[in-house]
Design an enzyme around this catalytic site. Structure first.
Site, PDB file in Angstrom:
ATOM      1  N   HIS A  93     -10.776  -5.947   0.401  1.00 21.78           N
ATOM      2  CA  HIS A  93      -9.783  -6.067  -0.674  1.00 21.78           C
ATOM      3  C   HIS A  93     -10.539  -6.273  -1.992  1.00 21.78           C
ATOM      4  CE1 HIS A  93      -6.169  -7.212  -2.810  1.00 21.78           C
ATOM      5  NE2 HIS A  93      -6.538  -8.465  -2.939  1.00 21.78           N
ATOM      6  N   HIS A 116      -6.567   2.976  -4.101  1.00 17.73           N
ATOM      7  CA  HIS A 116      -5.714   2.007  -3.410  1.00 17.73           C
ATOM      8  C   HIS A 116      -4.587   2.791  -2.741  1.00 17.73           C
ATOM      9  CE1 HIS A 116      -3.474  -1.644  -2.602  1.00 17.73           C
ATOM     10  NE2 HIS A 116      -2.402  -1.030  -3.052  1.00 17.73           N
ATOM     11  N   GLU A 153     -10.073  -7.120  -5.034  1.00 19.07           N
ATOM     12  CA  GLU A 153      -9.933  -8.290  -5.902  1.00 19.07           C
ATOM     13  C   GLU A 153     -10.515  -9.567  -5.308  1.00 19.07           C
ATOM     14  OE1 GLU A 153      -7.648  -6.055  -5.175  1.00 19.07           O
ATOM     15  OE2 GLU A 153      -6.377  -5.556  -6.875  1.00 19.07           O
ATOM     16  N   HIS A 179       0.840  -1.195   0.000  1.00 18.37           N
ATOM     17  CA  HIS A 179       0.000   0.000   0.000  1.00 18.37           C
ATOM     18  C   HIS A 179       0.880   1.252   0.000  1.00 18.37           C
ATOM     19  CE1 HIS A 179      -3.404  -2.661   0.818  1.00 18.37           C
ATOM     20  NE2 HIS A 179      -4.206  -1.650   0.562  1.00 18.37           N
ATOM     21  N   GLU A 231      -8.555   4.928   1.956  1.00 23.17           N
ATOM     22  CA  GLU A 231      -7.834   3.943   2.772  1.00 23.17           C
ATOM     23  C   GLU A 231      -6.891   4.610   3.778  1.00 23.17           C
ATOM     24  OE1 GLU A 231      -7.803  -0.258   0.388  1.00 23.17           O
ATOM     25  OE2 GLU A 231      -5.993   0.953   0.215  1.00 23.17           O
ATOM     26  N   ASP A 278      -5.624  -3.717   4.419  1.00 23.06           N
ATOM     27  CA  ASP A 278      -6.962  -4.261   4.177  1.00 23.06           C
ATOM     28  C   ASP A 278      -7.480  -5.058   5.371  1.00 23.06           C
ATOM     29  OD1 ASP A 278      -6.806  -3.091   1.706  1.00 23.06           O
ATOM     30  OD2 ASP A 278      -6.361  -4.939   0.623  1.00 23.06           O
TER      31      ASP A 278
END
Lengths: 244, 244, 244, 244, 244, 244
Positions: free
Chosen positions: D112, D166, D114, D28, D171, D37
């Site tokens: 997360h 991201h 994905e 990150h 975040e 995450d």
């Protein structure tokens, strides 16, 4: 291989052909035991090993699913079938280990009709990875049998085709030759199934005779078994000499 | 099925036979395209559907691995093979979904020799779970073909056996009937392979003619294709009436 | 690829971009057939192939599970879904075979929203093994569409977002352009679903309109389809030139 | 769940909502740790549990493969990715065990991007078997976030879209709120990536900035984190009340 | 690893030993929480990392199936078991990713008896592929414990054997040392199970005491925990120095 | 089971205990053959079957991976190991088929240390599905052996622990009793390995003596074999009476 130590195996592993016999645990009518395919696979393999200085690996005693029209199918108790994926993984692991141990020549000798597609899939996957280190031959015992043997064996009754030759004249004759005490001759039936041109699921019993026999074993004899064994062994030796 | 809406499918799903054609993407010599098996599977399926009020599901255009002695094998570019496990999962998922949607009668029509063992494994697994909700029939187009059709088709040359009938007289005749523009008649070769009695890995090119043809397609004709189609369709209608 | 022989494929395999279209068999409301995604994937692929001298592989007609909020979900008969593992294995096997045959440039063209994660997983696994032999591009047809096309297409009604664009204006316009006879214009409904911010299992019918339509297809036209096709094709050609 | 005995769990299992937080171990950028995450998934889950009398199961700290355009991808050391099949089996086993233990309400909280397709595949497979015994909700923390929160958080810079968020403002603000000591504010970079409209394999570094950051985290603050947390928690409580 | 950035990880990855702690979510009687094995695995790992400049990867909080005679088995609510195949894939993926990132020394520290065979299978599979790039050591915390520690810890009662040491003196003492607030000392029971010499399925409750405890935890203390920790850490440091 | 027909099996299947012997193909030093574990598993099984009217299924001759510290490991040629997943699927398929055939009592008798975790996983999976139709017991031959037998057998040298008892006194004595012609007494070595407290990969040869023997087989005798066999059989009969 079973009766030797790892040190003896180690000495012979690179030059010997390792033979892997594959059978099944499957009904073979009222006159033959569940182990017919394994006994026959072992019978050919040990005799072949003697002729070519080969090593016989422990046989696989369980095989792919018996089909109604070539083995009676799963409805007969005592038929213990493996799933396709299991056969693929089992054969694949054993071949891989033989190759990692340094074996260069492998002959897979199959005696159960329904096994073949899954054995070949395993060999193909292994060969994709280790094709430069090993040569593998696969054959069913009936494939290299010369055509004139059919004529010698089927003198009284016509040859019903390989798919129906389940617990019939060839397998019974081979058992009379390889393991006569396991044949109950008095229980041999006289019948023949009309082959069906399609597969139907769910599998029902109506499609196979109650006995599990697809064609009669009448006229079987140890002498006929011997004819088959000798002619097939001759051919197997030829194949071995040709390929390896 | 492809051209109707879900509402139309919904009305017909319980009474209709859903036909799933399975082909391959595989070399068929210098005179036939890669899609031969899929074209043939679709050809039989759509004609059968018309006769029995059936519904044709989208065909599977990729199949199990081509073998050297029944299809030329993996060494020919353009042959796109699936692993055995993939065929099993693919067929299994589609059948499961059809059954969950309420379909009660399924006919799987295969046109690629090497597919069959894996298709049957998929059907067996599905049938173990849903056997009380559905009847599934599987057949290759050549299985229900009456024996006298062989005589009608092989008038000039002998029948080489089904394993060698790859890109040969029957498939070429069927293509001339189903999709004549895809056949390049001038490129038909004249040759015949001697079948081998064993499988050898790694697969090498020497075992198959450079062209990928195992037996000649000379003497093929659309008229012969029509004879095959009509006689097989008659038998398929019989099977459908018998089973469902 | 379907209509050429292996010898023709062999000549072109190294230089051509092989395009793999991936669709689905999925409900698309009362006005569109089950094959919408496959027709669209094929429509883009064949037109792209003409522009870049590409080869179109046989399309995959079955895809990953339709989700309630982007495709109506599994409760609509006629939606035939594959499990995630099956999609991964299927795409992975086909890509692997293309690469082994010598193909160096592959473009996977997806037309079914829910397929993407599983297609990418397959490509990733294949690329880990064969990354030095091939370049693979994956795109959905809507990804490279320029933003101003949205404005041109959604002149009368607002764009509902891609997830709801199922059987709606873009897909219906594309079908009117690619396959007008498969569109039943009189059955187009007028409605819009409020998107839900979570997934709930077991899936129940209340979450999706009974018709299976998530946003109206009113205002669709072949002309709008043409606008989309042309602008996306331009971008795809750009991508091909950029990457390969 | 981690800190209570099985007897305490036993008393609460049927009435409580069990929350399963799913994160990842993923780069990150230079200012945030690998555990972002997981910290965020746990942060939301424990706070939600307090509000609804829920039980938090041990978080999953490893997730599906980071993609170049939504997480930087596998080329950054420290990103530890699971294969798709592994995520499916892992989530599927845990859900199955919770259900067998008697849990009736499960909320899977994902942080997360994905992971989602593979989590949903797992839930779908489990729900097919146990759908009559349990209700499962899956949501990403950003899905239920009201649109006006975007406006409150992105006052200085425009919202770059969720895929690029991201290690960016949302975040980073959440980490400043949940775990301020893990944020190295002085290392926040100022940049923005142009999103690519296709996936290319093998993945190469050129597509992602060397830092692993896709959009700037400048303007992040604990206060903004708190705004997000409070508004999302309110929505999650609403969802829980609605569904269970 | 959790609290550092990818850049910090990148600097240390080649020289550091990465420690992967593996626990479980499993009943540990009325006096210990479900997370005992994970807390212990983490406790040893973080302390070891300090001594050897190691990096602790995020712990696995779910493990293989608890067995009736070494952990109480699956009948206790709160025991959340993974299938064997899932453990193999999970551990295998994580190790593979660490190796691909450039890690050269990995120590897997297990605290759940039943995990070991499946962890070793994963390591074996990974090592077959990447054996030339990495050295991996696996150990349970009790394996390197010197025999005289048993004497120091079991002064009042006899050592019941490792299989029965579930929620008993060693685990309880370790928890008193690592996480004293999670131990409810007043709920410690006084009992001992007679070990059974065979496994029986279906598993029934009669074989395990209702409390889930297999041997008493009476006489546990933080001081005994400290003795174990110190002596095991000394040995672990020795192993690390010996192997890496 | 091997020597009887399906009809004989059919009569006995519901009342008999079916015994499944599981061995391996694994190096056992310079004095014992590769088949030791299979011979021992079969030796116990056939004798037990006589005492309890049981049926012995064909033995599995290949097992899970030999470990360096309990069997010498994979580096010895002749050791043919299966992957964990293969053992699980193989045992699972066979048990499932026995149950589908109507068998109600199964005893799995294992003679290869490393097999156990994977056999139990298979039984657990099968039992989850068919737990209401069958009772399955699993035991290693050494588990039910009374402690005082150790004293009777190890009169001259101390018992080295079960993990090191590979090709040592107990296995050699059993082979002298079951299959004396397969033991080469003159090749028995005199040595003892110091057990290692951790597993290291890649596996290297230094950890195991060159001979593959972990503890001496000196002092072995057929008389000691008989003591073990009789006492274990007594216990097995007790277990059978207790459970079934």
């Amino acid at each position: 291989m079973e009766n030797i130590t790892w040190m003896e195996f180690n000495k012979r592993k690179e030059d010997s052909v390792v033979i892997l016999p594959i059978g099944s645990t499957e009904q073979h009518g009222p006159h033959l035991p569940l182990s017919v395919d394994t006994v026959i696979a072992n019978g050919f393999s040990t005799r072949l090993a003697e002729k070519i200085n080969g090593l016989v690996a422990p046989a696989l005693s369980y095989g792919y699913k018996s089909q109604p029209l070539s083995g009676g199918g799963p409805l007969f108790p005592g038929t213990i079938d493996l799933n396709g994926e299991t056969v693929i993984k089992l054969v694949s692991d054993i071949l891989t280990e033989l190759i990692k141990d340094g074996v260069k020549k492998i002959l897979v000798l199959n005696a159960h009709f329904e096994n073949e597609a899954f054995i070949l899939e395993a060999i193909d996957l292994v060969s994709n990875t280790y094709g430069d280190k090993v040569t593998i031959v696969e054959t069913n015992w009936w494939d290299p049998m010369p055509e004139d043997v059919i004529d010698k064996v089927f003198t009284e009754i016509p040859f019903p085709g390989w798919a129906l030759e389940h617990a019939a004249v060839t397998e019974t004759s081979l058992m009379m030759y390889f393991a006569p005490t396991l044949v109950q001759e008095d229980k041999i039936l006289d019948l023949k199934v009309e082959p069906c041109s399609y597969h139907k699921y769910p599998i029902d019993k109506s499609i196979v005779p109650e006995s599990g026999v697809l064609a009669t074993a009448k006229t079987s004899s140890a002498a006929k078994g011997e004819i088959i064994v000798n002619s097939v062994l001759d051919k197997l030796v030829e194949i071995v000499n040709e390929v390896f």
